[in-house]
Design an enzyme around this catalytic site. Structure first.
Site, PDB file in Angstrom:
ATOM      1  N   TYR A 147      -7.061  -5.514   2.142  1.00  0.00           N
ATOM      2  CA  TYR A 147      -7.278  -6.949   2.371  1.00  0.00           C
ATOM      3  C   TYR A 147      -8.648  -7.174   3.004  1.00  0.00           C
ATOM      4  O   TYR A 147      -9.453  -7.974   2.511  1.00  0.00           O
ATOM      5  CB  TYR A 147      -6.175  -7.503   3.266  1.00  0.00           C
ATOM      6  CG  TYR A 147      -6.439  -8.893   3.801  1.00  0.00           C
ATOM      7  CD1 TYR A 147      -6.625  -9.964   2.931  1.00  0.00           C
ATOM      8  CD2 TYR A 147      -6.491  -9.133   5.172  1.00  0.00           C
ATOM      9  CE1 TYR A 147      -6.868 -11.249   3.426  1.00  0.00           C
ATOM     10  CE2 TYR A 147      -6.727 -10.413   5.666  1.00  0.00           C
ATOM     11  CZ  TYR A 147      -6.915 -11.464   4.793  1.00  0.00           C
ATOM     12  OH  TYR A 147      -7.163 -12.730   5.274  1.00  0.00           O
ATOM     13  N   LYS A 151     -12.049  -8.875   1.266  1.00  0.00           N
ATOM     14  CA  LYS A 151     -12.726 -10.020   1.868  1.00  0.00           C
ATOM     15  C   LYS A 151     -14.207  -9.709   2.132  1.00  0.00           C
ATOM     16  O   LYS A 151     -15.085 -10.557   1.922  1.00  0.00           O
ATOM     17  CB  LYS A 151     -12.027 -10.428   3.171  1.00  0.00           C
ATOM     18  CG  LYS A 151     -10.746 -11.220   2.955  1.00  0.00           C
ATOM     19  CD  LYS A 151     -11.026 -12.600   2.368  1.00  0.00           C
ATOM     20  CE  LYS A 151      -9.815 -13.504   2.392  1.00  0.00           C
ATOM     21  NZ  LYS A 151     -10.084 -14.833   1.812  1.00  0.00           N
ATOM     22  N   ASN A 176      -7.040 -15.693  14.532  1.00  0.00           N
ATOM     23  CA  ASN A 176      -5.611 -15.839  14.198  1.00  0.00           C
ATOM     24  C   ASN A 176      -5.151 -17.283  14.373  1.00  0.00           C
ATOM     25  O   ASN A 176      -5.007 -17.753  15.493  1.00  0.00           O
ATOM     26  CB  ASN A 176      -4.784 -14.905  15.084  1.00  0.00           C
ATOM     27  CG  ASN A 176      -5.286 -13.470  15.009  1.00  0.00           C
ATOM     28  OD1 ASN A 176      -6.049 -13.041  15.856  1.00  0.00           O
ATOM     29  ND2 ASN A 176      -4.863 -12.750  13.996  1.00  0.00           N
ATOM     30  N   VAL A 191       3.194 -16.505  16.180  1.00  0.00           N
ATOM     31  CA  VAL A 191       3.629 -17.570  17.090  1.00  0.00           C
ATOM     32  C   VAL A 191       4.852 -18.271  16.524  1.00  0.00           C
ATOM     33  O   VAL A 191       5.859 -18.458  17.218  1.00  0.00           O
ATOM     34  CB  VAL A 191       2.489 -18.571  17.340  1.00  0.00           C
ATOM     35  CG1 VAL A 191       2.998 -19.774  18.134  1.00  0.00           C
ATOM     36  CG2 VAL A 191       1.341 -17.903  18.087  1.00  0.00           C
ATOM     37  N   ARG A 214      -4.662 -10.821  20.573  1.00  0.00           N
ATOM     38  CA  ARG A 214      -5.033 -11.750  19.514  1.00  0.00           C
ATOM     39  C   ARG A 214      -5.693 -12.978  20.127  1.00  0.00           C
ATOM     40  O   ARG A 214      -5.328 -13.418  21.222  1.00  0.00           O
ATOM     41  CB  ARG A 214      -3.786 -12.185  18.714  1.00  0.00           C
ATOM     42  CG  ARG A 214      -3.154 -11.056  17.908  1.00  0.00           C
ATOM     43  CD  ARG A 214      -4.082 -10.589  16.801  1.00  0.00           C
ATOM     44  NE  ARG A 214      -3.559  -9.447  16.058  1.00  0.00           N
ATOM     45  CZ  ARG A 214      -3.918  -8.186  16.261  1.00  0.00           C
ATOM     46  NH1 ARG A 214      -4.765  -7.887  17.249  1.00  0.00           N
ATOM     47  NH2 ARG A 214      -3.440  -7.223  15.508  1.00  0.00           N
TER      48      ARG A 214
END
Length: 315
Positions: A147, A151, A176, A191, A214
């Site tokens: 991933y 990118k 994030n 979350v 994070r």
């Protein structure tokens, strides 16, 4: 102004769409619904500026060509992507095709009409942060998953079109992001997952030791950043971060949400080789070039997200 938003039925895409419509632009949304969902657009699809939702793939060159030929977009916000780290490890071809080759197809259409490209990358391209000054755009990258590698490859193509053709492009790297409309299952929604489990009386499962940190950015702050990058020439040819500028360990995040350590369980990590131990954003460049900085604290963002889930937010 005509604007194309790829991935607009996704979590962040939905908020970007809403902001663009609120600011008075004509909007077309392209999404293959592999990760997004049409229900995310329910509240905005009847807005007079919302011109069309197209279910289709950025890998469909003829579809892209027909859309650009018909509407001659002035900005393309390119958020469409495969975003799941574990999926990219298990089956890298899909992620590479969508995130790198798909971006190339979008760039080719934008080159025909000198359409500005705002390319959504990720903080997952970075190596770990080693101090409290945070990760700026010159921080080393580390493609620890296909991933991230896909990118980085796409980022380089996006910037090459700026240098080779003078096409206005910008690479944005939000940290994030969380908030209403994020899925409460699956990767990326820590979350939302924690809140949903806490509300249902379930344990909050943490991968590994939970000491990884994070930098959590509330989605409306993120959308404001994404949209602003499309309308400011000062970021053309640049890479720009956005984050809260504060990191929190996953252990502390779970405790903040659950309020009780007995509700927290540590489980084996599914991809420890791709974990980034410390993520902390330095958003000084966004502040300098765009006048952007976050407005929503982590505590307020969690409260807003909890309220959305309690009131029946999408599962």
């Amino acid at each position: 102004m005509n604007i194309l938003l790829t991935g607009g039925a996704g979590f962040i895409g939905r908020w970007v769409a809403k902001r663009l419509l609120d600011e008075g632009y004509n909007l077309w949304v392209l999404d293959d619904l592999s990760n997004g969902r049409e229900e995310n657009l329910t509240e905005i699809i009847n807005h007079p500026g919302f011109k069309q939702f197209i279910k289709g793939s950025i890998l469909d060159e003829s579809l892209l060509s027909s859309l650009f030929d018909a509407h001659r977009f002035e900005i393309c916000y390119h958020l469409g992507a495969s975003i799941n780290v574990q999926d990219s490890i298990d089956e890298p071809r899909t992620t590479f095709n969508n995130d790198t080759i798909g971006t190339f197809y979008v760039l080719e259409q934008c080159r025909k009409y000198n359409t500005k490209v705002v390319f959504m990358s990720t903080c997952m391209v970075y190596d770990r942060c080693n101090d409290e000054t945070g990760i700026d755009e010159n921080h080393p990258t580390k493609p620890a998953s296909p991933y991230a590698g896909s990118k980085i490859g796409a980022e380089n193509m996006v910037l090459s079109y700026y240098y080779a053709y003078g096409l206005p492009t910008v690479v944005i790297r939000p940290f994030n992001t969380y908030g209403p409309f994020q899925k409460t299952g699956g990767e990326g929604g820590v979350v939302a997952i924690f809140i949903k489990n806490e509300l249902e009386g379930k344990t909050l499962n943490i991968y590994g030791e939970g000491t990884q940190t994070r930098d959590l950015l509330y989605v409306e702050d993120c959308a404001r950043f994404v949209v602003s990058a499309g309308f400011d020439d000062r970021v053309n040819g640049e890479i720009v971060n956005a984050g809260l500028g504060r990191d929190i360990s996953v252990n502390d995040l779970a405790l903040l949400i659950a309020g009780d350590s007995s509700k927290i369980l540590h489980v084996p990590h599914i991809h420890p080789q791709s974990e980034i131990q410390k993520l902390l954003c330095n958003y000084g460049k966004a502040k300098h070039l765009l006048g952007w900085e976050p407005q929503i604290s982590l505590e307020e963002g969690i409260q807003r997200t909890r309220k959305w889930i309690v009131e029946g937010g999408l599962a």
